[in-house]
Design a protein around this motif. Structure first.
Motif, short mmCIF file in Angstrom:
data_model
loop_
_atom_site.label_atom_id
_atom_site.label_comp_id
_atom_site.label_asym_id
_atom_site.label_seq_id
_atom_site.Cartn_x
_atom_site.Cartn_y
_atom_site.Cartn_z
N UNK A 243 0.85 -1.20 0.00
CA UNK A 243 0.00 0.00 0.00
C UNK A 243 0.88 1.24 0.00
N UNK A 244 0.61 2.15 -0.93
CA UNK A 244 1.29 3.43 -0.99
C UNK A 244 0.29 4.50 -0.58
N UNK A 245 0.66 5.30 0.41
CA UNK A 245 -0.20 6.37 0.89
C UNK A 245 0.25 7.69 0.29
N UNK A 246 -0.50 8.18 -0.67
CA UNK A 246 -0.20 9.47 -1.30
C UNK A 246 -1.41 9.90 -2.11
N UNK A 247 -1.60 11.20 -2.24
CA UNK A 247 -2.68 11.72 -3.07
C UNK A 247 -2.21 12.08 -4.47
N UNK A 248 -0.89 12.03 -4.70
CA UNK A 248 -0.32 12.36 -6.01
C UNK A 248 0.81 11.38 -6.27
N UNK A 249 0.55 10.38 -7.10
CA UNK A 249 1.55 9.33 -7.30
C UNK A 249 2.48 9.68 -8.46
N UNK A 250 1.96 9.78 -9.67
CA UNK A 250 2.77 10.16 -10.83
C UNK A 250 2.17 11.42 -11.44
N UNK A 251 3.02 12.43 -11.65
CA UNK A 251 2.61 13.68 -12.28
C UNK A 251 3.69 14.06 -13.27
N UNK A 252 3.45 13.81 -14.56
CA UNK A 252 4.44 14.12 -15.58
C UNK A 252 3.74 14.37 -16.91
N UNK A 253 4.25 15.31 -17.66
CA UNK A 253 3.60 15.69 -18.91
C UNK A 253 3.99 14.80 -20.07
N UNK A 254 5.09 14.07 -19.96
CA UNK A 254 5.51 13.21 -21.05
C UNK A 254 6.34 12.05 -20.51
N UNK A 255 6.45 11.00 -21.33
CA UNK A 255 7.25 9.83 -20.98
C UNK A 255 7.55 9.08 -22.27
N UNK A 256 8.70 8.44 -22.33
CA UNK A 256 9.01 7.61 -23.49
C UNK A 256 8.20 6.33 -23.51
N UNK A 257 7.55 6.02 -22.38
CA UNK A 257 6.62 4.90 -22.34
C UNK A 257 7.19 3.63 -21.77
N UNK A 258 6.50 2.52 -22.08
CA UNK A 258 6.85 1.21 -21.55
C UNK A 258 6.85 1.22 -20.02
N UNK A 259 5.83 1.86 -19.46
CA UNK A 259 5.66 1.91 -18.01
C UNK A 259 4.56 0.93 -17.64
N UNK A 260 4.83 0.05 -16.69
CA UNK A 260 3.85 -0.95 -16.27
C UNK A 260 3.71 -0.87 -14.75
N UNK A 261 2.49 -0.58 -14.30
CA UNK A 261 2.21 -0.38 -12.88
C UNK A 261 1.20 -1.43 -12.46
#
Length: 713
Positions: A243-261
């Motif tokens: 469990x991750x406790x946060x109200x803002x986990x990822x905030x980014x305008x761009x990414x090269x991709x291949x992100x798996x959560x």
């Protein structure tokens, strides 16, 4: 762990596991089984059913729940093997307490904390909104394995608690660390949730580029958002364990991709909706070829607010609970995105939305999702976009300002990209969806096509829809701005309507739709409400493609709204049956369109094409009526000179086969006598479609009428 499906059982509003869901069935295949509190035993008080905005029962699953005073309990019969429970509940504003848990009569050492902290949200900038978001969810691992037939009781300990529904689940043991993964604890993350683990997560992400960041069992506190997340997998031991406790986990305008959560929980502390704050699990872009799966997302503003490049993103097998706004919003430029097999409960706005702002969402889909209790907007909303698919979703209990599904050209902001290509809406099941809109002061249907800011030019294909117990209409066609843009290019094929409070089709704007194989039972007022707005804006043409049963009547009075279950009242003998009804003509001149002849204003008028006799005006009265008198008018101003029009009256029951009701005759219109002509119709006249066939006019080379009025006496 085997995945069991949920299916809706209408009796008592229960949601029970019946069998694994075939791939084509509506809704997600879920690993838990829900049982409604009102279907359980106990000492509390049942509330509901109620569809009134701003009440506890109206926001509840099945529109019913059980209120427990301190010391009262509700006891569930466990429907499946389970070692965990999640409870949807509400407590009075500003209060908190706990639910004691009893298994087969024995009190557990652990209780379930309950609080109003995340509830009672106000959004005064949204017209028509009231205090909402009354419910919350809380979960507990029971510490033992239960079998079907075991009993779990929840008892209010020190506060009044309204219990809505309990989800029973067999939670698998925590998964192990993948080989080669970088653990956040190796970078200093605190699994006890006391220290700030933000930097440890950032370092693990940087170190694991091209590999896996491992989030072991525990609770981790982040105090700021993550960015520069790309070419990495973030993986937990399961969302009941990591469990991750946060109200803002990822905030980014761009990414090269291949992100798996995947496979952990992100639980925030969002207690109010502030639209300028990025209080989201993901805000922005994960980049192409990414995925989100197996997540538990709760107490955030939005689960995923997606901007930029998210090409071919897959969002699947997640739970979205208790957001103050949307569950997920594809906010333009989504290409090839698949959102499937997710469960969403208690969202504070659209549960799933595509909004084609700045660039169109294209070739993307919402498929096999289960959505319940969006309490301020729609279950699924498509605002613009090209070649969009909404397929096999199960949506229930919309509350305010929304439908189960909305297909819309409402833009909100510019630059907006309206609906285009083919919009496929297939295989969806809508249960108790649709709501009264306080801004319009009339209802929204279970499935709504809305030409809000522009005409529907896309091909909208609605197939294999099931609508059950809609409080109002099943299908609504409207221009929600009130500007009368056309809702057209629509087909509805293979629908089953099992209970509609008012009508099957609610047509309120010009346009056209073809219906085939639509069957309806339990319709409360009439089959069709066909009253385009504004009056005189045009007609909505319903084409019967065959196979339609159970909804062939039309609401008789466009000056009133049908009320749930009231039936279609007998028309007032003194009422003008033609006022506001759809009108068409063989032609019209400039702005002098056919609707001007039935708008109730004698100063506006229809004028046919000039120098082109014969001409005709046709009015659809909506149902067969024993019309005995017509009153034909021209504007009363003295500037209109006296004239004679030669006309006959024709009638039809179906709009195809016509007969002459009154033979051709000269009729004198004279401003000195009000520019009005009365045409008696013979006894025995019974028609739905009324046509005036005009062959001559001594005052102008065209047919002209400012009002065509039809009366029963």
């Amino acid at each position: 762990m085997p995945v069991l499906a949920t299916a809706v059982a209408m009796a008592a509003g229960t949601l029970v596991a019946l069998a694994p869901t075939p791939a084509h069935a509506a809704g997600a295949a879920l690993p838990f089984t829900s049982v409604e509190a009102e279907a359980a035993s106990g000492t509390g008080t049942r509330i509901g059913p109620d569809h009134t905005q701003g009440t506890l029962a109206s926001e509840a699953s099945g529109r019913q729940a059980v209120r427990l005073a301190s010391g009262q309990r509700v006891e569930f019969t466990v429907p499946r093997a389970a070692n965990a429970v999640n409870v949807a509940y509400s407590v009075p504003d500003g209060q908190s307490g706990s639910l004691d848990v009893y298994v087969n009569g024995r009190k557990l050492a652990k209780s379930i904390p309950v609080t109003a902290k995340y509830s009672y949200v106000d959004t005064p900038w949204i017209p028509g909104a009231k205090t909402h978001h009354f419910y919350d969810n809380a979960r507990l691992l029971l510490g033992q394995n239960l079998q079907p037939g075991d009993k779990v009781a929840l008892q209010a300990a020190n506060v009044q608690v309204t219990v809505d529904v309990a989800d029973f689940e067999q939670v698998a043991a925590a998964a192990g660390k993948p080989a080669g993964a970088v653990s956040v604890t190796d970078k200093g993350a605190d699994p006890g949730g006391q220290g700030d683990s933000t930097q440890a997560f950032r370092e693990a992400i940087a170190a694991a580029r091209g590999g896996v960041v491992w989030i072991p069992p525990g609770e981790y506190r982040l105090t700021s958002s993550l960015n520069s997340v790309q070419d990495v997998t973030l993986q937990g031991a399961g969302h009941w364990h990591s469990v991750v406790r946060t109200s803002r986990f990822i905030d980014q305008s761009s990414s090269s991709g291949n992100v798996h959560i995947k496979d952990f929980a992100v639980i925030g502390e969002v207690t109010e909706r502030v639209d300028s704050n990025p209080d989201n699990f993901v805000n922005g872009s994960l980049g192409p070829g990414s995925s989100v799966s197996g997540m538990w997302l709760q107490h955030l503003k939005v689960g995923l607010w997606l901007l930029g490049n998210n090409d071919n993103l897959v969002v699947e097998n997640n739970r979205f609970l208790d957001m103050t706004a949307d569950g997920l919003n594809l906010n333009g430029n989504a290409r090839g995105v698949r959102v499937r097999n997710n469960f969403l409960r208690n969202q504070g706005d659209d549960a799933l939305a595509m909004w084609s702002l700045y660039a169109p969402d294209t070739s993307s889909s919402f498929e096999n999702n289960t959505i319940t209790q969006p309490n301020l907007a729609n279950g699924i909303a498509i605002y613009g976009g090209t070649d969009i698919t909404v397929r096999n979703n199960l949506i229930s209990d919309t509350n305010a300002l929304g439908s189960g599904i909305a297909i819309s050209n409402q833009k909100f902001l510019d630059p907006f990209h309206p609906l285009a290509g083919t919009i496929t809406v297939d295989g969806n099941t809508l249960v108790r969806t649709g709501a009264m809109n306080p801004n319009w002061n009339h209802p929204m249907g279970a499935l709504r096509v809305d030409s809000y800011d522009s005409a529907i030019e896309a091909q909208v294909r609605i197939t294999n829809t099931t609508v059950t117990d809609s409080p109002y209409s099943a299908f609504e066609f409207v221009s929600g701005s009130g500007r009368g843009f056309a809702a057209k290019n629509i087909t509805v094929d293979g629908a089953t309507v099992k209970g509609a409070g008012t009508v099957v089709v609610q047509a309120e704007t010009p346009g056209a739709a073809t219906f085939r194989d639509v069957t309806a039972t339990g319709v409360g007022a009439a089959g069709v409400y066909n009253c385009p707005y504004p009056s005189g804006s045009g007609t909505f043409t319903l084409t019967d493609g065959g196979g339609n049963t159970g909804w062939n009547s039309t609401w008789s009075d466009c000056s009133t709204w049908p009320q749930p279950g009231q039936g279609n009242p007998d028309p007032d003998p003194g009422r003008n049956l033609a006022k506001g009804r759809p009108a068409t003509a063989t032609g019209s001149q400039d702005v002098y369109t056919p609707g001007k002849a039935v708008d109730g204003d004698p100063n506006t008028y229809w004028e046919s094409a000039n120098h082109a006799f014969p001409q005709s005006l046709t009015v659809d009265l909506g149902a067969r009526e024993a019309v005995r008198r017509l009153v034909l008018k021209l504007p009363p101003q003295a500037a209109w000179q006296a004239r004679t029009q030669t006309l006959s009256v024709q009638g039809s029951a179906d709009g195809s086969a016509w007969s002459t009701v009154v033979a051709a005759k000269d009729h004198r219109f004279d401003p000195a006598s009000g520019n009005t002509v009365t045409v008696p119709l013979p006894a025995g006249t019974n028609l739905r479609h009324l046509r005036l066939h005009v062959t001559a006019n001594t005052g102008w080379p065209a047919a002209q009428f400012s009002e065509v009025e039809a009366y029963l006496s």
